[in-house]
Design a protein around this motif. Sequence first.
Motif, PDB file in Angstrom:
ATOM      1  N   SER A   1     -20.164  -0.241 -19.947  1.00 42.24           N
ATOM      2  CA  SER A   1     -21.179  -1.250 -20.224  1.00 42.24           C
ATOM      3  C   SER A   1     -22.132  -0.796 -21.345  1.00 42.24           C
ATOM      4  N   GLY A   2     -23.274  -1.467 -21.456  1.00 41.79           N
ATOM      5  CA  GLY A   2     -24.178  -1.142 -22.553  1.00 41.79           C
ATOM      6  C   GLY A   2     -24.753   0.266 -22.441  1.00 41.79           C
ATOM      7  N   THR A   3     -25.081   0.660 -21.220  1.00 42.48           N
ATOM      8  CA  THR A   3     -25.673   1.987 -21.017  1.00 42.48           C
ATOM      9  C   THR A   3     -24.684   3.085 -21.427  1.00 42.48           C
TER      10      THR A   3
ATOM     11  N   ASN B   1     -35.877  -6.650 -25.146  1.00 42.04           N
ATOM     12  CA  ASN B   1     -36.269  -6.417 -23.744  1.00 42.04           C
ATOM     13  C   ASN B   1     -37.308  -5.313 -23.714  1.00 42.04           C
TER      14      ASN B   1
ATOM     15  N   ASP C   1     -28.568  -2.053 -30.025  1.00 45.67           N
ATOM     16  CA  ASP C   1     -28.348  -2.259 -28.597  1.00 45.67           C
ATOM     17  C   ASP C   1     -28.087  -3.755 -28.423  1.00 45.67           C
TER      18      ASP C   1
ATOM     19  N   TYR D   1     -27.415  -8.666 -25.235  1.00 46.13           N
ATOM     20  CA  TYR D   1     -27.631 -10.098 -24.952  1.00 46.13           C
ATOM     21  C   TYR D   1     -27.000 -11.024 -25.991  1.00 46.13           C
TER      22      TYR D   1
ATOM     23  N   SER E   1     -22.630  -4.849 -24.702  1.00 47.68           N
ATOM     24  CA  SER E   1     -22.449  -4.982 -23.249  1.00 47.68           C
ATOM     25  C   SER E   1     -21.908  -6.368 -22.931  1.00 47.68           C
TER      26      SER E   1
ATOM     27  N   ARG F   1     -18.940  -2.866 -15.429  1.00 47.54           N
ATOM     28  CA  ARG F   1     -19.287  -1.821 -16.384  1.00 47.54           C
ATOM     29  C   ARG F   1     -18.340  -1.858 -17.583  1.00 47.54           C
TER      30      ARG F   1
END
Length: 411
Positions: A104-106, A190, A218, A221, A252, A263
Motif C-alpha cells: 500500500s501507500g505506507t 492530509n 505521496d 488519493y 496507494s 495492502r
Amino acid sequence: MSSSIFSAVPYIPPDPIFELTKQYNANPSLLKVNLGQGTYKDENGEPWILPAVRAAKEKIRTANHEYLPILGLTSFRSRATELLFGQDSDVIKDGRVASCQALSGTGALHTAGKILYRAAQAARNTIPTVYITNPSWSNHRQVFESIGFPVQEFEYTTADNSGLNMGCLTQTLTQAPAHSIFVFHASAHNPSGWDPTAEQWKAIGEIVKAKGLFPIFDAAYLGMTSGDFDTDAFAIRYFVHELGVESAVCLSFAKSLGLYGERIGLCAFATSSSTIATAVQSTLAQLIRVEISNPPAFGARVVAAVLEDEDLRAEWAQNLVTMSERIKAMRWALYEGLVELGTPGNWKRITEQKGMFCILGLRLEEVLHLREKYHIYMADSSRVSIAGLNAGNVRYVAECIDRTVREFRSR
Ligand SMILES: Cc1ncc(COP(=O)(O)O)c(C=O)c1O
C-alpha cells in the motif's frame, strides 16, 4: 528473575488514530460517529465494496496461491505504471521507470525511502534531509526517521489554516540544499485539504528542478479528490513529463479502490535514463527480497483485473465520481448545518478544502467534549474525515459542534 534483554526497550504509546477507532468500536452508543480514520463509508455509514472491485474479484476467483515475482504481479505493475504516467508517456516508452508492487501507500513510502537512502549513501556518503509539510499525515515523520533520514517540517498552511502558505513553501524550497527530498501530497493534502493550484504546482516544480531537489509524491488519493484520476495526477505528470524531474511516486489503492486491508500499492521512480532505471529496479528487487521476499497477491490481482478490462475501468471511473461527489455533498451539508445554526466561527473552508479531510479549527477541550459527551470521534487536531458523515448523522454532528462551541466559547 534474570534481567531481560528487552529492559531498555521503551514503551511507545499506541498510534492515536488507530486508538481512536478502537475507542469508537468499543463504544456501545447508537449515536456514535467516527470522523477519525480516513476510510470511505457509503451513505449508510458502511464500508463500500466498489462495484468494480466486486466484479474483479469474481474474475480472479480461480487464481492459484503461488508466489508472485519479487517485484510483484507483472500485469499489475505494468497497468498501474501506465495509469500513473499515462499509457503513451515517454518515460514508459523509453524504459525510464523503475517500479515494484508495494504494501500500500505506507509500504511504497518505506521502499522509496530505503532506495533513496542507499542512493545518497553510495553517491555522496551524506544523507539528505527529508522535508515534510506541517501539518502532515502523522506517519510521514516516523517512516523517514526510521530509515535514518533527518526530517524537517515546514509550514504548509497559513497560521489560521485559511489556505496554502505558498510563501513559506517557496522559501523552504529555495533555501534547501541540493538533493534534499520533499514529500508532496499529490492531491488532497492530509490533513489540511489545501492543494496547490496547477499554476502553483508549476512554480513549485520550477524551483525543484532549478535547485536539484528530489520530490516524493505521496499519491494516496488519486481519483478520490476530483473524481478523475488524470486530473488528480496533474502534479506528478507535470514534474515528470514537462519538467523532466526525476521523481518517486508512492501510489496507494487503499482509498481509490477501497482496498484498505489488501495492502496494495506501487512504488515507482521516474528516472533520467533506462540504464539508471534498470539499476534502480535491480536494487528494488534485492530490497524486496530481503524484506518480504515477494509481495501479497490478492490485491494486485484485483487491481490488475480492474485496469485490464475496459468495462471494469469505466465502472471504476464512475465509482470514483460516486465517492468524491458524496464527500463534496457532505462538506456542503456540514457547512450549511453550521451556518443555519449560526454556529460562531468561520466554516467556509469546509467546502473550499479538497479530499477526505478538513481541520475544523476546534480547541482540544472541544474535541474531547464532543468525544465524551456526544460520542463524536475526531483527531485531537480537530481533523475530521468527511467520509464518515452521511445524511443520517450530519445534522447531529453540526448540532453537537454548535452546542460545544457555544458552551466553551462563552466561558
Ligand atoms: C497522506 C497519506 N499517505 C499515505 C497513506 C497510506 O495509506 P495506506 O498505507 O493505507 O495506503 C495515507 C493513509 O491514510 C495518507 O493519508
